[in-house]
Design a protein around this motif. Structure first.
Motif, PDB file in Angstrom:
ATOM      1  N   GLU A  78     -61.572  52.692  -4.868  1.00 45.64           N
ATOM      2  CA  GLU A  78     -61.200  53.543  -5.996  1.00 45.64           C
ATOM      3  C   GLU A  78     -59.836  53.193  -6.585  1.00 45.64           C
ATOM      4  O   GLU A  78     -59.493  53.655  -7.678  1.00 45.64           O
ATOM      5  N   ASP A  79     -59.055  52.368  -5.892  1.00 42.19           N
ATOM      6  CA  ASP A  79     -57.755  51.947  -6.425  1.00 42.19           C
ATOM      7  C   ASP A  79     -57.878  50.782  -7.403  1.00 42.19           C
ATOM      8  O   ASP A  79     -56.959  50.541  -8.202  1.00 42.19           O
ATOM      9  N   PHE A  80     -58.974  50.056  -7.341  1.00 42.63           N
ATOM     10  CA  PHE A  80     -59.075  48.830  -8.132  1.00 42.63           C
ATOM     11  C   PHE A  80     -59.165  49.030  -9.643  1.00 42.63           C
ATOM     12  O   PHE A  80     -58.620  48.214 -10.393  1.00 42.63           O
ATOM     13  N   PRO A  81     -59.823  50.066 -10.150  1.00 47.47           N
ATOM     14  CA  PRO A  81     -59.832  50.228 -11.608  1.00 47.47           C
ATOM     15  C   PRO A  81     -58.435  50.303 -12.201  1.00 47.47           C
ATOM     16  O   PRO A  81     -58.158  49.682 -13.238  1.00 47.47           O
ATOM     17  N   GLU A  82     -57.534  51.054 -11.568  1.00 45.77           N
ATOM     18  CA  GLU A  82     -56.164  51.148 -12.075  1.00 45.77           C
ATOM     19  C   GLU A  82     -55.438  49.816 -11.964  1.00 45.77           C
ATOM     20  O   GLU A  82     -54.736  49.406 -12.884  1.00 45.77           O
ATOM     21  N   LEU A  83     -55.631  49.106 -10.848  1.00 39.97           N
ATOM     22  CA  LEU A  83     -54.983  47.809 -10.666  1.00 39.97           C
ATOM     23  C   LEU A  83     -55.511  46.787 -11.671  1.00 39.97           C
ATOM     24  O   LEU A  83     -54.737  45.993 -12.232  1.00 39.97           O
ATOM     25  N   LEU A  84     -56.816  46.806 -11.907  1.00 39.46           N
ATOM     26  CA  LEU A  84     -57.410  45.875 -12.869  1.00 39.46           C
ATOM     27  C   LEU A  84     -56.933  46.173 -14.280  1.00 39.46           C
ATOM     28  O   LEU A  84     -56.679  45.245 -15.073  1.00 39.46           O
ATOM     29  N   ALA A  85     -56.811  47.447 -14.612  1.00 40.32           N
ATOM     30  CA  ALA A  85     -56.316  47.818 -15.935  1.00 40.32           C
ATOM     31  C   ALA A  85     -54.872  47.355 -16.113  1.00 40.32           C
ATOM     32  O   ALA A  85     -54.488  46.866 -17.184  1.00 40.32           O
ATOM     33  N   LEU A  86     -54.062  47.481 -15.071  1.00 36.97           N
ATOM     34  CA  LEU A  86     -52.674  47.051 -15.146  1.00 36.97           C
ATOM     35  C   LEU A  86     -52.582  45.532 -15.255  1.00 36.97           C
ATOM     36  O   LEU A  86     -51.762  45.003 -16.018  1.00 36.97           O
ATOM     37  N   ALA A  87     -53.439  44.812 -14.521  1.00 34.74           N
ATOM     38  CA  ALA A  87     -53.471  43.359 -14.634  1.00 34.74           C
ATOM     39  C   ALA A  87     -53.833  42.937 -16.050  1.00 34.74           C
ATOM     40  O   ALA A  87     -53.289  41.961 -16.591  1.00 34.74           O
ATOM     41  N   ALA A  88     -54.755  43.667 -16.678  1.00 33.64           N
ATOM     42  CA  ALA A  88     -55.140  43.376 -18.060  1.00 33.64           C
ATOM     43  C   ALA A  88     -53.984  43.648 -19.011  1.00 33.64           C
ATOM     44  O   ALA A  88     -53.756  42.891 -19.968  1.00 33.64           O
ATOM     45  N   GLU A  89     -53.221  44.719 -18.757  1.00 35.12           N
ATOM     46  CA  GLU A  89     -52.050  45.019 -19.582  1.00 35.12           C
ATOM     47  C   GLU A  89     -51.014  43.906 -19.476  1.00 35.12           C
ATOM     48  O   GLU A  89     -50.387  43.528 -20.472  1.00 35.12           O
ATOM     49  N   ILE A  90     -50.824  43.386 -18.272  1.00 33.45           N
ATOM     50  CA  ILE A  90     -49.858  42.307 -18.061  1.00 33.45           C
ATOM     51  C   ILE A  90     -50.280  41.060 -18.832  1.00 33.45           C
ATOM     52  O   ILE A  90     -49.463  40.409 -19.490  1.00 33.45           O
ATOM     53  N   GLU A  91     -51.566  40.723 -18.774  1.00 33.14           N
ATOM     54  CA  GLU A  91     -52.058  39.553 -19.501  1.00 33.14           C
ATOM     55  C   GLU A  91     -51.932  39.757 -21.013  1.00 33.14           C
ATOM     56  O   GLU A  91     -51.564  38.823 -21.746  1.00 33.14           O
ATOM     57  N   ASP A  92     -52.219  40.966 -21.470  1.00 37.42           N
ATOM     58  CA  ASP A  92     -52.078  41.254 -22.898  1.00 37.42           C
ATOM     59  C   ASP A  92     -50.622  41.134 -23.337  1.00 37.42           C
ATOM     60  O   ASP A  92     -50.338  40.584 -24.399  1.00 37.42           O
ATOM     61  N   ALA A  93     -49.697  41.634 -22.506  1.00 37.67           N
ATOM     62  CA  ALA A  93     -48.272  41.521 -22.834  1.00 37.67           C
ATOM     63  C   ALA A  93     -47.847  40.065 -22.896  1.00 37.67           C
ATOM     64  O   ALA A  93     -47.060  39.665 -23.761  1.00 37.67           O
ATOM     65  N   ALA A  94     -48.375  39.239 -21.986  1.00 38.25           N
ATOM     66  CA  ALA A  94     -48.058  37.811 -22.002  1.00 38.25           C
ATOM     67  C   ALA A  94     -48.589  37.160 -23.271  1.00 38.25           C
ATOM     68  O   ALA A  94     -47.910  36.330 -23.888  1.00 38.25           O
ATOM     69  N   THR A  95     -49.789  37.536 -23.679  1.00 38.43           N
ATOM     70  CA  THR A  95     -50.383  36.979 -24.894  1.00 38.43           C
ATOM     71  C   THR A  95     -49.564  37.339 -26.122  1.00 38.43           C
ATOM     72  O   THR A  95     -49.373  36.518 -27.028  1.00 38.43           O
ATOM     73  N   ARG A  96     -49.048  38.581 -26.149  1.00 39.80           N
ATOM     74  CA  ARG A  96     -48.247  39.046 -27.286  1.00 39.80           C
ATOM     75  C   ARG A  96     -46.788  38.597 -27.206  1.00 39.80           C
ATOM     76  O   ARG A  96     -46.043  38.753 -28.168  1.00 39.80           O
ATOM     77  N   GLY A  97     -46.390  38.068 -26.049  1.00 41.59           N
ATOM     78  CA  GLY A  97     -44.996  37.672 -25.877  1.00 41.59           C
ATOM     79  C   GLY A  97     -44.070  38.859 -25.716  1.00 41.59           C
ATOM     80  O   GLY A  97     -42.866  38.757 -25.974  1.00 41.59           O
ATOM     81  N   ASP A  98     -44.607  39.990 -25.259  1.00 41.47           N
ATOM     82  CA  ASP A  98     -43.807  41.198 -25.046  1.00 41.47           C
ATOM     83  C   ASP A  98     -43.239  41.140 -23.635  1.00 41.47           C
ATOM     84  O   ASP A  98     -43.877  41.576 -22.668  1.00 41.47           O
ATOM     85  N   LEU A  99     -42.021  40.605 -23.506  1.00 41.65           N
ATOM     86  CA  LEU A  99     -41.453  40.370 -22.186  1.00 41.65           C
ATOM     87  C   LEU A  99     -41.115  41.669 -21.464  1.00 41.65           C
ATOM     88  O   LEU A  99     -41.240  41.755 -20.244  1.00 41.65           O
ATOM     89  N   ARG A 100     -40.677  42.658 -22.225  1.00 40.41           N
ATOM     90  CA  ARG A 100     -40.355  43.938 -21.586  1.00 40.41           C
ATOM     91  C   ARG A 100     -41.601  44.546 -20.955  1.00 40.41           C
ATOM     92  O   ARG A 100     -41.584  44.995 -19.801  1.00 40.41           O
ATOM     93  N   ALA A 101     -42.700  44.572 -21.696  1.00 36.36           N
ATOM     94  CA  ALA A 101     -43.952  45.122 -21.167  1.00 36.36           C
ATOM     95  C   ALA A 101     -44.469  44.261 -20.021  1.00 36.36           C
ATOM     96  O   ALA A 101     -45.002  44.780 -19.031  1.00 36.36           O
TER      97      ALA A 101
END
Length: 244
Positions: free
Chosen positions: A112-135
């Motif tokens: 049950e912990d993995f959905p939140e972890l996977l969502a956060l991993a996706a946020e990190i990848e999205d931030a990298a794609t956008r070049g948002d270093l703070r995020a």
């Protein structure tokens, strides 16, 4: 005092203003927007961020406790310098702490912990794609803190999170602009796959490599950096490992 404004962007007022200011200033130190050895005043930084001086002073005190800045009484805050040797030793300590921790928690994270972890991993990848270093850095910090917390060792979690926030990644912006940061971001998904499958050795090895990026590729723009890197530290030889 340094001449000219540091390249900081104004942030919006939010309920967690102090946290937002702290994240912004921490990122500025880590990526080199606030220069090592330079003295900065809270009012000057506050003007650039579009906030009052009070949350900036509070944030800088938080960063002082993390070791990113030192307090210059009645003057402001000086960014702590980190030499290449300091950076290498810092990386080795993180490898010694985090890689065995990931091996230990592999296969022991509730489904049950993995959905939140996977969502956060996706946020990190999205931030990298956008070049948002703070995020990106904020998400990376939260992601690894959540995983290390699964060891149930609060001191280990606090120390590892603190060390993660103290590194210097001066090449991070250039890597984000070139698209190379996305490759590193995807390692978060790979790590979750290994942890979910109970592959402790795979998680251990991936964590060693992932942390190595932070001190070499992200800090200098090349895998070997400007100084000869020490080999990955392993105080737990394979022949002496006895499970998680």
């Amino acid at each position: 005092m340094p001449e000219g404004p540091a390249p900081l962007t104004e942030i919006s007022h939010a309920p967690s203003l102090r946290e937002s200011v702290t994240d912004t200033l921490r990122t500025a130190v880590i990526v080199g927007d606030l220069v090592e050895g330079e003295l900065y005043s809270a009012p000057t930084l506050a003007a650039q961020l579009g906030v009052s001086a009070t949350p900036v002073r509070e944030a800088m005190m938080d960063l002082a406790r993390e070791g990113l800045v030192t307090v210059a009484k009645n003057k402001g805050f000086r960014v702590t310098a980190m030499t290449p040797a300091d950076l290498e030793q810092h990386t080795q300590v993180r490898q010694l702490l985090e890689a065995p921790a990931m091996r230990a928690v592999a296969g022991h994270i509730p489904e049950e912990d993995f959905p939140e972890l996977l969502a956060l991993a996706a946020e990190i990848e999205d931030a990298a794609t956008r070049g948002d270093l703070r995020a990106y850095l904020s998400g990376d910090r939260r992601f690894h803190a959540m995983l290390i917390a699964r060891t149930q060792n609060a001191r280990l979690a606090d120390l590892a999170t603190s060390l993660r926030g103290q590194t210097r990644l001066k090449a991070l912006r250039a890597l984000a602009e070139s698209g190379q940061l996305v490759h590193s971001a995807r390692e978060h998904h790979r790590l979750l796959d290994l942890l979910r499958d109970g592959d402790g050795e795979g998680a251990y090895e991936l964590t060693l490599r992932h942390i190595g990026h932070a001190s070499r590729l992200w800090a200098t723009g090349s895998e070997d950096g400007s100084q000869p890197p020490a080999p990955a530290v392993d105080l737990f030889p394979r022949s002496e490992r006895s499970g998680p």
